[in-house]
Write an enzyme that holds these catalytic residues in place. Structure first.
Site, PDB file in Angstrom:
ATOM      1  CB  ALA A  91      -9.242  17.755  38.676  1.00  0.00           C
ATOM      2  CB  SER A 134       4.395  17.726  34.131  1.00  0.00           C
ATOM      3  OG  SER A 134       5.211  16.756  33.547  1.00  0.00           O
ATOM      4  CE1 TYR A 159      -0.917  15.469  31.887  1.00  0.00           C
ATOM      5  CE2 TYR A 159       1.409  15.088  31.387  1.00  0.00           C
ATOM      6  CZ  TYR A 159       0.401  15.351  32.296  1.00  0.00           C
ATOM      7  OH  TYR A 159       0.726  15.522  33.619  1.00  0.00           O
ATOM      8  CE  LYS A 163      -0.933  18.500  33.998  1.00  0.00           C
ATOM      9  NZ  LYS A 163      -1.717  18.720  35.207  1.00  0.00           N
ATOM     10  CG  ASN A 189       9.542  10.238  35.730  1.00  0.00           C
ATOM     11  OD1 ASN A 189      10.033  11.312  35.403  1.00  0.00           O
ATOM     12  ND2 ASN A 189       9.152   9.342  34.849  1.00  0.00           N
ATOM     13  CB  ILE A 227      13.570  -2.318  28.433  1.00  0.00           C
ATOM     14  CG1 ILE A 227      13.389  -2.934  29.828  1.00  0.00           C
ATOM     15  CG2 ILE A 227      14.537  -1.132  28.480  1.00  0.00           C
ATOM     16  CD1 ILE A 227      14.677  -3.330  30.523  1.00  0.00           C
ATOM     17  CG  PHE A 228       9.386   1.503  25.692  1.00  0.00           C
ATOM     18  CD1 PHE A 228       8.904   0.363  25.060  1.00  0.00           C
ATOM     19  CD2 PHE A 228       8.537   2.185  26.545  1.00  0.00           C
ATOM     20  CE1 PHE A 228       7.604  -0.100  25.284  1.00  0.00           C
ATOM     21  CE2 PHE A 228       7.232   1.746  26.765  1.00  0.00           C
ATOM     22  CZ  PHE A 228       6.770   0.599  26.140  1.00  0.00           C
ATOM     23  N   GLY A 306       9.160  10.139  21.447  1.00  0.00           N
ATOM     24  CA  GLY A 306       8.997  11.261  22.372  1.00  0.00           C
ATOM     25  C   GLY A 306       9.827  11.159  23.643  1.00  0.00           C
ATOM     26  CG  ASP A 307      10.427   7.631  26.136  1.00  0.00           C
ATOM     27  OD1 ASP A 307       9.575   8.321  26.735  1.00  0.00           O
ATOM     28  OD2 ASP A 307      10.407   6.380  26.122  1.00  0.00           O
TER      29      ASP A 307
HETATM   30  P1  NAD Z   1      -4.895  10.541  38.564  1.00  0.00           P
HETATM   31  O1  NAD Z   1      -5.549  10.297  37.261  1.00  0.00           O
HETATM   32  O2  NAD Z   1      -4.683   9.395  39.479  1.00  0.00           O
HETATM   33  O3  NAD Z   1      -5.712  11.668  39.367  1.00  0.00           O
HETATM   34  C1  NAD Z   1      -6.435  12.684  38.723  1.00  0.00           C
HETATM   35  C2  NAD Z   1      -7.796  12.767  39.389  1.00  0.00           C
HETATM   36  O4  NAD Z   1      -8.551  13.813  38.766  1.00  0.00           O
HETATM   37  C3  NAD Z   1      -8.619  11.481  39.264  1.00  0.00           C
HETATM   38  O5  NAD Z   1      -9.131  11.123  40.532  1.00  0.00           O
HETATM   39  C4  NAD Z   1      -9.743  11.849  38.285  1.00  0.00           C
HETATM   40  O6  NAD Z   1     -10.938  11.155  38.566  1.00  0.00           O
HETATM   41  C5  NAD Z   1      -9.863  13.342  38.519  1.00  0.00           C
HETATM   42  N1  NAD Z   1     -10.360  14.118  37.367  1.00  0.00           N
HETATM   43  C6  NAD Z   1      -9.940  14.032  36.072  1.00  0.00           C
HETATM   44  N2  NAD Z   1     -10.606  14.916  35.314  1.00  0.00           N
HETATM   45  C7  NAD Z   1     -11.458  15.580  36.143  1.00  0.00           C
HETATM   46  C8  NAD Z   1     -12.416  16.602  35.957  1.00  0.00           C
HETATM   47  N3  NAD Z   1     -12.631  17.110  34.751  1.00  0.00           N
HETATM   48  N4  NAD Z   1     -13.108  17.043  37.031  1.00  0.00           N
HETATM   49  C9  NAD Z   1     -12.911  16.504  38.260  1.00  0.00           C
HETATM   50  N5  NAD Z   1     -12.029  15.529  38.496  1.00  0.00           N
HETATM   51  C10 NAD Z   1     -11.308  15.070  37.450  1.00  0.00           C
HETATM   52  O7  NAD Z   1      -3.524  11.275  38.262  1.00  0.00           O
HETATM   53  P2  NAD Z   1      -2.279  11.589  39.226  1.00  0.00           P
HETATM   54  O8  NAD Z   1      -1.147  10.752  38.795  1.00  0.00           O
HETATM   55  O9  NAD Z   1      -2.711  11.562  40.633  1.00  0.00           O
HETATM   56  O10 NAD Z   1      -1.968  13.062  38.761  1.00  0.00           O
HETATM   57  C11 NAD Z   1      -2.503  14.188  39.439  1.00  0.00           C
HETATM   58  C12 NAD Z   1      -2.084  15.444  38.704  1.00  0.00           C
HETATM   59  O11 NAD Z   1      -0.662  15.502  38.643  1.00  0.00           O
HETATM   60  C13 NAD Z   1      -2.572  15.512  37.255  1.00  0.00           C
HETATM   61  O12 NAD Z   1      -2.915  16.847  36.969  1.00  0.00           O
HETATM   62  C14 NAD Z   1      -1.351  15.092  36.464  1.00  0.00           C
HETATM   63  O13 NAD Z   1      -1.371  15.638  35.178  1.00  0.00           O
HETATM   64  C15 NAD Z   1      -0.234  15.677  37.308  1.00  0.00           C
HETATM   65  N6  NAD Z   1       1.046  14.998  37.106  1.00  0.00           N
HETATM   66  C16 NAD Z   1       1.098  13.639  37.246  1.00  0.00           C
HETATM   67  C17 NAD Z   1       2.305  12.967  37.041  1.00  0.00           C
HETATM   68  C18 NAD Z   1       2.378  11.472  37.140  1.00  0.00           C
HETATM   69  O14 NAD Z   1       3.326  10.892  36.601  1.00  0.00           O
HETATM   70  N7  NAD Z   1       1.456  10.793  37.835  1.00  0.00           N
HETATM   71  C19 NAD Z   1       3.451  13.702  36.717  1.00  0.00           C
HETATM   72  C20 NAD Z   1       3.360  15.094  36.587  1.00  0.00           C
HETATM   73  C21 NAD Z   1       2.147  15.716  36.796  1.00  0.00           C
HETATM   74  C1  WQD Z   2       9.910   6.073  32.339  1.00  0.00           C
HETATM   75  C2  WQD Z   2      10.997   5.344  31.550  1.00  0.00           C
HETATM   76  C3  WQD Z   2      10.382   4.778  29.295  1.00  0.00           C
HETATM   77  C4  WQD Z   2       7.241   1.948  30.365  1.00  0.00           C
HETATM   78  C5  WQD Z   2       5.658  10.288  31.954  1.00  0.00           C
HETATM   79  C6  WQD Z   2       5.079  11.503  31.284  1.00  0.00           C
HETATM   80  C7  WQD Z   2       5.402  12.735  32.072  1.00  0.00           C
HETATM   81  C8  WQD Z   2       4.978  12.566  33.526  1.00  0.00           C
HETATM   82  C9  WQD Z   2       5.494  11.307  34.135  1.00  0.00           C
HETATM   83  C10 WQD Z   2       2.767  13.412  33.882  1.00  0.00           C
HETATM   84  C11 WQD Z   2      11.121   5.832  30.109  1.00  0.00           C
HETATM   85  C12 WQD Z   2      10.607   3.551  30.115  1.00  0.00           C
HETATM   86  C13 WQD Z   2       8.270   2.869  30.419  1.00  0.00           C
HETATM   87  C14 WQD Z   2       7.514   0.642  29.857  1.00  0.00           C
HETATM   88  C15 WQD Z   2       9.813   1.286  29.536  1.00  0.00           C
HETATM   89  N1  WQD Z   2       3.558  12.449  33.646  1.00  0.00           N
HETATM   90  N2  WQD Z   2       9.531   2.544  30.019  1.00  0.00           N
HETATM   91  N3  WQD Z   2       8.798   0.372  29.475  1.00  0.00           N
HETATM   92  O1  WQD Z   2       7.785   8.945  30.112  1.00  0.00           O
HETATM   93  O2  WQD Z   2       9.412   9.667  31.920  1.00  0.00           O
HETATM   94  O3  WQD Z   2       7.064  10.410  32.020  1.00  0.00           O
HETATM   95  O4  WQD Z   2       5.146  10.191  33.298  1.00  0.00           O
HETATM   96  O5  WQD Z   2       3.012  14.565  33.901  1.00  0.00           O
HETATM   97  O6  WQD Z   2       4.757  13.806  31.472  1.00  0.00           O
HETATM   98  O7  WQD Z   2       5.622  11.603  29.984  1.00  0.00           O
HETATM   99  O8  WQD Z   2       7.558   8.068  32.484  1.00  0.00           O
HETATM  100  O9  WQD Z   2       7.058   5.878  33.502  1.00  0.00           O
HETATM  101  O10 WQD Z   2       6.288   6.329  31.132  1.00  0.00           O
HETATM  102  O11 WQD Z   2       8.711   6.044  31.589  1.00  0.00           O
HETATM  103  O12 WQD Z   2      10.950   0.997  29.184  1.00  0.00           O
HETATM  104  O13 WQD Z   2       6.620  -0.208  29.763  1.00  0.00           O
HETATM  105  O14 WQD Z   2      10.650   3.961  31.462  1.00  0.00           O
HETATM  106  O15 WQD Z   2      10.896   4.625  27.989  1.00  0.00           O
HETATM  107  O16 WQD Z   2      12.472   5.794  29.788  1.00  0.00           O
HETATM  108  P1  WQD Z   2       8.029   9.267  31.510  1.00  0.00           P
HETATM  109  P2  WQD Z   2       7.307   6.528  32.188  1.00  0.00           P
END
Ligand code: NAD
Ligand code: WQD
Length: 350
Positions: A91, A134, A159, A163, A189, A227-228, A306-307
């Site tokens: 969460a 992450s 964000y 973490k 990712n 594409i960034f 930030g990328d």
């Molecule tokens: P998501 O937003 O789909 O899932 C998060 C869930 O938590 C949602 O269902 C939301 O309703 C719930 N939530 C948010 N705040 C809450 C709160 N205060 N109390 C109870 N529930 C709450 O995200 P996800 O992609 O499934 O990510 C899950 C976890 O993994 C997150 O902690 C995220 O930071 C981490 N993470 C995600 C990624 C990614 O790229 N998706 C990468 C690295 C880490």
């Molecule tokens: C991937 C690549 C972009 C969108 C993020 C969070 C990281 C983690 C995972 C939670 C990059 C490029 C993207 C677009 C593009 N999340 N891109 N056009 O930035 O590696 O990671 O998600 O923990 O903390 O920062 O993932 O999918 O946003 O980007 O060109 O419309 O795609 O520049 O190179 P990122 P992303």
């Protein structure tokens, strides 16, 4: 069922955020491995429809409790009701751009929420926790291959900073009380969807991440991908990332739960969950077009702040200590994303 899931050490798992993207795939893997699951989610970015679909896929019940991790009373009630033995803590809020505009909300949900969760778990005598961290906690270490021995760095956004703070909170909590067994899972990712195409990622509004954006272009919801940057010091000029199939990621959580049981005296395990290979943005576009048969028009836009140019996981520690490694290919990631997106063009809202 895979041999690695034959042994059940822990039974009822509290899954915070289990109605979200990674959580929903993980609860399916947990159910299939024989665990019982109680999801605690405030539905700010999750869906009960995802849970219903998981129940149908697994042919098993998921206990669902609507609640917010910042609400200690709600957590206490859930922990008094269910015989929870471990928590998987998903969460939180995760949008990088939004986190820069709303630092209080991000610290409140991600950090204060984690503090309430840890207090409630401690009171209930539950000392096993797996945390969604992450790769962002590495900051910019100056090398593209990230391994767990490296010191953590300075994440480029709020964000990511939350973490890092929760990782430190968990480490210090465990150092003060060795009953805790903590897994810090550093995801790279996450992409893709369950192979059935019935559950997947359902971003609200304009997707922030690459693959959901590509999928929405392919299905006709968005005109073209931006594409960034194509002037990075990489083979084709676009950024490289270590994309991991969400089902591989989900399985990594079950492996981590099992590894915690082996921590006789408590401890903290830190594991990268990634495939160990970088793929460029252009490669992703091409692979998606191939798997889906759809064109993905794009334009090159300026770099996104930030990328990093490129990074990927050293997945060796997870393989050695968890017996886990990715099994699905880039084609699987693309084909499963497309199956989900084309069957559910509006996500869980039909
Ligand atoms: P998501 O937003 O789909 O899932 C998060 C869930 O938590 C949602 O269902 C939301 O309703 C719930 N939530 C948010 N705040 C809450 C709160 N205060 N109390 C109870 N529930 C709450 O995200 P996800 O992609 O499934 O990510 C899950 C976890 O993994 C997150 O902690 C995220 O930071 C981490 N993470 C995600 C990624 C990614 O790229 N998706 C990468 C690295 C880490
Ligand atoms: C991937 C690549 C972009 C969108 C993020 C969070 C990281 C983690 C995972 C939670 C990059 C490029 C993207 C677009 C593009 N999340 N891109 N056009 O930035 O590696 O990671 O998600 O923990 O903390 O920062 O993932 O999918 O946003 O980007 O060109 O419309 O795609 O520049 O190179 P990122 P992303």
């Amino acid at each position: 069922m895979k041999t690695k899931f034959l042994y059940r050490y822990l039974s009822m798992i509290l899954v915070t955020g289990g109605a979200g993207y990674i959580g929903s795939h993980t609860i399916l893997v947990l159910l299939e491995a024989g665990y019982d699951v109680v999801v605690f989610d405030n539905l700010s970015n999750g869906s009960t429809e995802a849970i219903k679909r998981v129940e149908r896929l697994a042919n098993r019940k998921v206990h669902f409790e609507h609640g917010d991790i910042r609400d200690r009373k709600g957590l206490d009630e859930v922990l008094a009701t269910y015989p929870v033995t471990a928590a998987i803590h998903f969460a939180g809020l995760k949008a990088v751009g939004e986190s820069m505009k709303k630092p209080l909300e991000y610290f409140d949900n991600n950090v204060s929420g984690s503090i309430q969760l840890l207090k409630a778990l401690r009171q209930a005598g539950v000392f096993n926790i797996v945390f969604s961290s992450s790769a962002t906690v590495y900051g910019d270490p100056g090398t593209p291959v990230f391994n767990e021995e490296m010191p953590t760095g300075t994440p480029s956004n709020t964000y990511g900073y939350t973490k890092l703070v929760v990782e430190e909170l968990l480490k210090k909590t465990q150092a003060a009380d060795p009953r805790w067994r903590v897994a810090l899972l550093r995801y790279f990712n996450p992409v893709g969807a369950h192979q059935s195409g019935t559950i997947g990622e359902d971003p609200a509004g304009i997707p922030n991440n690459l693959l959901p954006f590509i999928a929405q272009v392919a299905v006709g919801k968005r005109q073209q991908l931006s594409i960034f940057g194509d002037d990075y010091p990489t083979p084709d000029g676009t950024c490289l990332r270590d994309y991991i199939h969400v089902m591989d990621l989900a399985e990594g959580h079950v492996s981590a739960l099992q590894a915690l049981k082996r921590f006789d005296k408590g401890g903290v395990g830190i594991w990268n969950l990634g495939g160990g290979q970088g793929h460029s943005v252009l490669e992703m576009v091409k692979a998606f077009e191939k798997a889906s048969g759809q064109a993905v028009p794009y334009q090159v836009a300026p770099r996104r702040e930030g990328d990093l140019a490129q990074f990927w996981a050293d997945p060796g520690k997870a393989k050695r200590e968890l017996g886990w490694e990715v099994e699905r290919t880039l084609h699987d990631m693309m084909a499963d994303t497309w199956r989900w997106q084309s069957k559910n063009p509006n996500g869980y809202q039909k």
